[in-house]
Design an enzyme around this catalytic site. Structure first.
Site, mmCIF file in Angstrom:
data_model
loop_
_atom_site.group_PDB
_atom_site.id
_atom_site.type_symbol
_atom_site.label_atom_id
_atom_site.label_comp_id
_atom_site.label_asym_id
_atom_site.label_seq_id
_atom_site.Cartn_x
_atom_site.Cartn_y
_atom_site.Cartn_z
ATOM 1 N N THR A 195 0.839 -1.199 0.000
ATOM 2 C CA THR A 195 0.000 0.000 0.000
ATOM 3 C C THR A 195 0.871 1.245 0.000
ATOM 4 O OG1 THR A 195 -1.802 -1.117 1.184
ATOM 5 C CG2 THR A 195 -1.773 1.296 1.247
ATOM 6 N N PHE A 240 1.205 5.130 0.856
ATOM 7 C CA PHE A 240 0.639 6.150 1.727
ATOM 8 C C PHE A 240 1.221 7.521 1.389
ATOM 9 C CE2 PHE A 240 0.057 2.294 4.163
ATOM 10 C CZ PHE A 240 -1.132 2.485 4.857
#
Length: 286
Positions: A178, A180
């Site tokens: 992921t 960020f």
């Protein structure tokens, strides 16, 4: 973690303690106290209102794609992008103490986590139940204390809620990562040197070749665009906003080059509206 009440010592994230956003906060800013928030809007608000110094917001995942709503919230957030972080997602199967793999019947987690572990869940023949988030699922499993139920969440969530990991790294894709963005109230332009990415959003009118003319300027001016995503504005099919990342430092050259590109490549009727959320040093994915 700090026990200070000074807002400068807090970094906000969306989710319950133990969420992957919480894990990202702790890994990147170990000296700060992570502040859980119910929604993305709440995480943005606490920074905008001065109750936290930073916010850690997920924008995309290598398996699930972009995070819904984030690109709608960023342009109007009033915050600036000052950094990025790539968080490897290692899912754990968490259960109450005494639980066994062969005794499990139900698994709870966020819809994306469940889909990312589809092969594992099917192999065990478990019933998947969707929860609000991974850490929330871990908290619920801990509260219920049923040895036939488990949660898919981070190792951190297991430590926080007193669950044991029956199996680690159960995600189907090894590249599950992921991305960020770190947000702050004040802009902190990246220093010259190294690979710098500038992020901005823009709109073009719904006329033929509007986007083509706008993008052509990047190529002719030697600007490498690494990301371009579109999303609807105000529920209208004829109004589209674009989120873009380009390589380059937001010194005098990048804004001037972009402005010149659009001025020469777009007509007055389709000249884009542009806003720059920030710049950062390009991080390296794991």
């Amino acid at each position: 973690m700090s026990t200070s009440t000074d807002p400068k010592q807090f970094i906000a994230f969306q989710g319950a303690p133990g969420a992957y956003s919480d894990l990202a906060c702790r890994e990147v800013f170990p000296a700060l106290t992570s502040l859980p928030c119910a929604g993305f809007e709440d995480a943005i608000a606490v920074v905008r209102e001065g109750r936290a110094a930073l916010a850690m917001l997920p924008v995309e995942n290598s398996v699930a794609g972009r995070v819904a709503d984030i690109h709608h919230l960023l342009p109007e957030s009033g915050l600036h992008i000052i950094g990025e972080h790539f968080q490897r997602v290692n899912h754990h199967l968490l259960a109450p103490k005494g639980a066994r793999l062969d005794g499990l019947k139900v698994v709870r987690s966020h819809v994306h986590a469940l889909s990312q572990c589809r092969v594992f869940i099917r192999a065990l023949g478990l019933k998947a139940i969707v929860a609000v988030d991974t850490a929330g699922a871990a908290a619920e499993v801990a509260e219920r204390g049923d040895p036939s139920e488990a949660a898919i969440a981070s190792k951190l969530a297991g430590e926080i809620y007193g669950l044991v990991s029956l199996k680690e790294n159960i995600e189907d894709a090894e590249h599950n990562t992921t991305r960020f963005l770190v947000m702050a109230r004040e802009a902190q332009p990246a220093r010259n040197g190294g690979l710098v990415v500038t992020t901005f959003v823009f709109r073009v009118r719904n006329v033929p070749a509007a986007l083509y003319k706008a993008l052509g300027g990047f190529a002719t001016n030697g600007i490498n665009m690494t990301k371009l995503e579109s999303y609807m504005v105000g529920g209208r099919f004829t109004a589209t906003q674009f989120y873009a990342d380009v390589e380059g430092h937001p010194s005098a050259s990048i804004p001037d080059t972009i402005s010149a590109a659009w001025q020469h490549r777009a007509t007055p009727t389709n000249r884009p509206h542009c806003r720059r959320p920030g710049s950062l040093f390009r991080a390296s994915p794991p």
